[in-house]
Design an enzyme around this catalytic site. Structure first.
Site, PDB file in Angstrom:
ATOM      1  CB  SER A 111      -0.843  -0.093   1.190  1.00  9.13           C
ATOM      2  OG  SER A 111      -1.428   1.276   1.499  1.00  9.13           O
TER       3      SER A 111
ATOM      4  CE1 TYR B  99      -4.451  -2.144   4.560  1.00  5.04           C
ATOM      5  CE2 TYR B  99      -3.612   0.022   3.942  1.00  5.04           C
ATOM      6  CZ  TYR B  99      -4.025  -1.075   3.495  1.00  5.04           C
ATOM      7  OH  TYR B  99      -3.959  -1.427   2.140  1.00  5.04           O
TER       8      TYR B  99
ATOM      9  CE  LYS C 114     -11.869  -0.675  -0.271  1.00  5.11           C
ATOM     10  NZ  LYS C 114     -10.701  -0.095  -0.941  1.00  5.11           N
TER      11      LYS C 114
END
Length: 313
Positions: A116, A139, A177
């Site tokens: 990411s 995250y 999402k």
């Protein structure tokens, strides 16, 4: 067959559909105990099966899939950047990924996994080097820890290992999402409901709506993953356009698509501004030097195609 973890998710669904169009046999791995609307994404697709992620790992280690797996795309993760349960994030994003990498490396199975752009933290240099990296939440911490684990073991691994650092991905099959969907999806729904769009007020030195991101169309991310499957190169690579565009640019692209509407600017929700990335622009040198040949989709073209898809669904 090809394994796609997170294959019912946003990017995973687009990858699975592309693989099926190429007549590949696909096994989807998902968190079946966390049922969400995302499973509607793979309804009626001709996949081999959709199996629970924890059962899959146990079966993998017990030899059920020995000599049956051609390639692994590991996209499954807790992608909620505001998730406060660190133990859950670390198990799902780090420990599970380590186990999958160990198996693939020991069995000479090539693997592409999802990293990411969040691993660049609050910095403004987006090149795949440790000095540019930090984390703002659990995250990004989990993603960076796994990237570093891969780096530490590159020299020991003979199979292909590719880390894909997604920037701001948008496109079809992301509706499940909800709050984590792309700004384009939210703009579409705002326009349909109110005839106007909402953007954050200025922050981090940027004027209203002028915070900037590198927006990449999901179909481009799929093409890059399949290219790596067909080209035996390893490494960690940014996947983006290399162009920074403002949220105002995105809003105006939506307004132009509908030929009407306007933008209102609103305050940040409490707690978000502190961990907000106000600027991203990927350095695409590594991917370009690897020989990837295709140019990215321009923002306006991707937005138009995506909005047309949403209008038809």
């Amino acid at each position: 067959m090809i394994v796609v973890t997170g294959g019912a998710g946003f990017i995973g669904t687009n990858l699975v559909r592309s693989l099926l169009e190429s007549d590949k046999k696909v096994l989807v791995v998902e968190e079946l105990d966390r049922y969400t609307k995302k499973f509607e994404n793979i309804n009626n697709l001709n996949i081999e099966d959709c199996v629970d992620n924890n059962h899959f790992l146990k079966d993998l280690k017990n030899g059920k899939y020995k000599n049956k797996i051609e390639y692994i795309f590991h996209l499954g993760a807790c992608s909620k950047t505001t998730e406060q349960d660190r133990d859950y994030v670390m198990f799902t994003n780090l420990e599970y990924s380590k186990d999958l990498l160990e198996y693939s490396a020991n069995n000479n199975i090539n693997m592409v996994y999802a990293s990411s752009a969040s691993v660049y933290g609050s910095g403004n240099v987006f090149k795949e080097e440790p000095e540019n990296e930090s984390s703002l939440n659990h995250y990004s911490e989990s993603k960076l820890l796994f990237d570093n684990f891969v780096r530490e073991n590159f020299s020991k691994i003979k199979s292909q290992v590719v880390g894909i650092r997604y920037f701001n991905v948008y496109g079809p099959y992301e509706q499940h999402k909800e709050v984590m969907s792309s700004v384009i999806y939210h703009f579409y729904n705002q326009f349909k409901k109110h005839g106007m769009l909402k953007l954050f007020r200025g922050s981090h030195g940027y004027d209203d709506g002028e915070q900037r991101r590198d927006f990449v169309y999901v179909k481009d991310t799929v093409k890059i993953k399949i290219w790596f499957m067909n080209n035996n190169l390893s490494g960690i690579f940014n996947v983006a356009t290399g162009k920074s565009r403002s949220f105002n640019d995105v809003g105006n692209a939506v307004i132009n698509y509908f030929s009407s509407g306007h933008i209102d600017y609103i305050d940040f929700p409490e707690g978000l501004e502190r961990q907000y990335q106000a600027y991203t622009q990927a350095d695409m040198t590594n991917l370009n030097n690897a020989g990837y040949p295709d140019k990215p989709t321009e923002l306006e073209d991707g937005v138009n195609e995506y909005l047309s898809f949403l209008d038809k669904t």
